[in-house]
Design a protein around this motif. Structure first.
Motif, short mmCIF file in Angstrom:
data_model
loop_
_atom_site.label_atom_id
_atom_site.label_comp_id
_atom_site.label_asym_id
_atom_site.label_seq_id
_atom_site.Cartn_x
_atom_site.Cartn_y
_atom_site.Cartn_z
N LEU A 1 -83.69 2.75 6.11
CA LEU A 1 -84.17 3.66 5.08
C LEU A 1 -83.47 5.02 5.18
O LEU A 1 -82.97 5.55 4.18
CB LEU A 1 -85.69 3.84 5.21
CG LEU A 1 -86.38 4.70 4.18
CD1 LEU A 1 -86.40 4.00 2.84
CD2 LEU A 1 -87.79 5.00 4.64
N LEU A 2 -83.40 5.56 6.38
CA LEU A 2 -82.76 6.87 6.57
C LEU A 2 -81.25 6.78 6.41
O LEU A 2 -80.63 7.71 5.88
CB LEU A 2 -83.15 7.45 7.93
CG LEU A 2 -84.62 7.83 8.07
CD1 LEU A 2 -84.92 8.35 9.46
CD2 LEU A 2 -85.04 8.84 7.01
N ASP A 3 -80.65 5.68 6.85
CA ASP A 3 -79.21 5.50 6.65
C ASP A 3 -78.87 5.47 5.15
O ASP A 3 -77.90 6.07 4.71
CB ASP A 3 -78.71 4.22 7.32
CG ASP A 3 -78.59 4.34 8.83
OD1 ASP A 3 -78.61 5.49 9.34
OD2 ASP A 3 -78.50 3.29 9.50
N ALA B 1 -80.63 6.83 2.78
CA ALA B 1 -80.87 8.16 2.23
C ALA B 1 -79.71 9.10 2.53
O ALA B 1 -79.37 9.97 1.72
CB ALA B 1 -82.16 8.74 2.80
N ARG B 2 -79.06 8.92 3.67
CA ARG B 2 -77.94 9.78 4.07
C ARG B 2 -76.60 9.33 3.50
O ARG B 2 -75.65 10.11 3.50
CB ARG B 2 -77.84 9.80 5.60
CG ARG B 2 -78.97 10.49 6.28
CD ARG B 2 -78.73 10.53 7.79
NE ARG B 2 -79.92 10.99 8.47
CZ ARG B 2 -80.70 10.23 9.24
NH1 ARG B 2 -80.39 8.97 9.46
NH2 ARG B 2 -81.76 10.73 9.81
N ASN B 3 -76.50 8.09 3.05
CA ASN B 3 -75.23 7.51 2.63
C ASN B 3 -74.77 8.12 1.30
O ASN B 3 -75.28 7.79 0.24
CB ASN B 3 -75.36 5.99 2.50
CG ASN B 3 -74.06 5.32 2.17
OD1 ASN B 3 -73.05 5.97 1.89
ND2 ASN B 3 -74.06 4.00 2.19
N ALA B 4 -73.78 8.98 1.38
CA ALA B 4 -73.27 9.66 0.18
C ALA B 4 -72.57 8.71 -0.78
O ALA B 4 -72.42 9.02 -1.96
CB ALA B 4 -72.31 10.77 0.59
N ASP B 5 -72.14 7.56 -0.29
CA ASP B 5 -71.46 6.59 -1.16
C ASP B 5 -72.43 5.70 -1.93
O ASP B 5 -72.04 5.07 -2.91
CB ASP B 5 -70.51 5.71 -0.33
CG ASP B 5 -69.37 6.52 0.27
OD1 ASP B 5 -68.95 7.51 -0.36
OD2 ASP B 5 -68.91 6.16 1.38
N ALA C 1 -86.59 6.75 -6.85
CA ALA C 1 -88.00 6.77 -6.47
C ALA C 1 -88.08 6.79 -4.95
O ALA C 1 -87.17 6.30 -4.28
CB ALA C 1 -88.73 5.55 -7.02
N ILE C 2 -89.15 7.34 -4.45
CA ILE C 2 -89.29 7.34 -2.99
C ILE C 2 -89.89 6.01 -2.55
O ILE C 2 -90.63 5.38 -3.30
CB ILE C 2 -90.12 8.53 -2.49
CG1 ILE C 2 -91.53 8.53 -3.07
CG2 ILE C 2 -89.43 9.84 -2.79
CD1 ILE C 2 -92.42 9.57 -2.44
N PRO C 3 -89.55 5.57 -1.35
CA PRO C 3 -90.03 4.26 -0.88
C PRO C 3 -91.56 4.22 -0.75
O PRO C 3 -92.20 5.22 -0.39
CB PRO C 3 -89.38 4.12 0.49
CG PRO C 3 -88.30 5.13 0.54
CD PRO C 3 -88.66 6.21 -0.40
N ALA D 1 -82.94 14.22 4.53
CA ALA D 1 -81.73 13.44 4.27
C ALA D 1 -81.33 13.54 2.80
O ALA D 1 -80.15 13.73 2.48
CB ALA D 1 -81.93 11.99 4.68
N LEU D 2 -82.30 13.43 1.92
CA LEU D 2 -81.99 13.51 0.48
C LEU D 2 -81.57 14.92 0.09
O LEU D 2 -80.66 15.10 -0.74
CB LEU D 2 -83.19 13.06 -0.36
CG LEU D 2 -83.55 11.59 -0.27
CD1 LEU D 2 -84.73 11.28 -1.19
CD2 LEU D 2 -82.36 10.69 -0.62
#
Length: 181
Positions: A4-6, A8-12, A18-20, A43-44
């Motif tokens: 989930l956090l990965d 959220a951080r993944n710019a690609d 919506a939030i989980p 992260a977002l």
């Protein structure tokens, strides 16, 4: 949580819209939900996905935040970027006044945001620039829907108003020479 956090951080990756559900799950322990919502919101916010970051942070009670400084700082960043001046002022105030051990970088950026907002005037050129910047951010996130179109229309309407004001001003006769009244 790691996935989930990965994500959220993944710019690609596409920005979430919506939030989980896990952040709202009443069966999960409150501490877990609060800590996860804060990490997810941070992260977002780092990706400039301010709407969902703010929504995630709204699930966190300030008194229960594992890192109150990060909570108030990232909340203020989102509110500032979305031009929610009252909310940003409150978050900045809580960060600067209530969180004594907040990192200096948070305090400095918060002070800069506060001083920036002091110059904000309703529907001036700065307002247009901030709106246009937000529109560009939304388009970069592939959010060209109704909200973005509404903001674009607001900018166009305000620009038309400003042009009309300038045209009307130019049509007025100049004051008589000699300062007679």
């Amino acid at each position: 949580v790691a996935k989930l956090l990965d994500a959220a951080r993944n710019a690609d990756a596409d920005a979430p819209t919506a939030i989980p559900a896990v952040l709202k799950d009443p069966k999960a322990p409150a501490f877990y939900r609060s800590a996860l919502a804060l990490a997810y919101g941070k992260a977002l916010a780092g990706r400039k996905v301010y709407e969902e970051a703010l929504e995630a942070l709204s699930l966190v009670k300030a008194e229960e935040a594992v890192d109150p400084a990060a909570f108030f700082f990232h909340k203020a960043v989102c509110e500032h970027a979305l031009m929610i001046k009252d909310g940003a002022d409150k978050s900045i105030d809580r960060l600067l006044v209530d969180v004594g051990d907040s990192p200096e970088r948070y305090r400095m950026v918060a002070a800069l945001m506060h001083f920036d907002m002091l110059t904000w005037q309703e529907k001036d050129l700065g307002w247009i620039a901030r709106k246009m910047s937000n529109i560009q951010r939304r388009l970069d996130l592939k959010r060209g829907g109704k909200d973005t179109q509404k903001q674009q229309k607001e900018v166009l309407v305000r620009l038309d108003e400003m042009i009309k004001e300038l045209e009307n001003k130019a049509k007025q006769p100049p004051p008589p020479p000699g300062g007679g009244g």
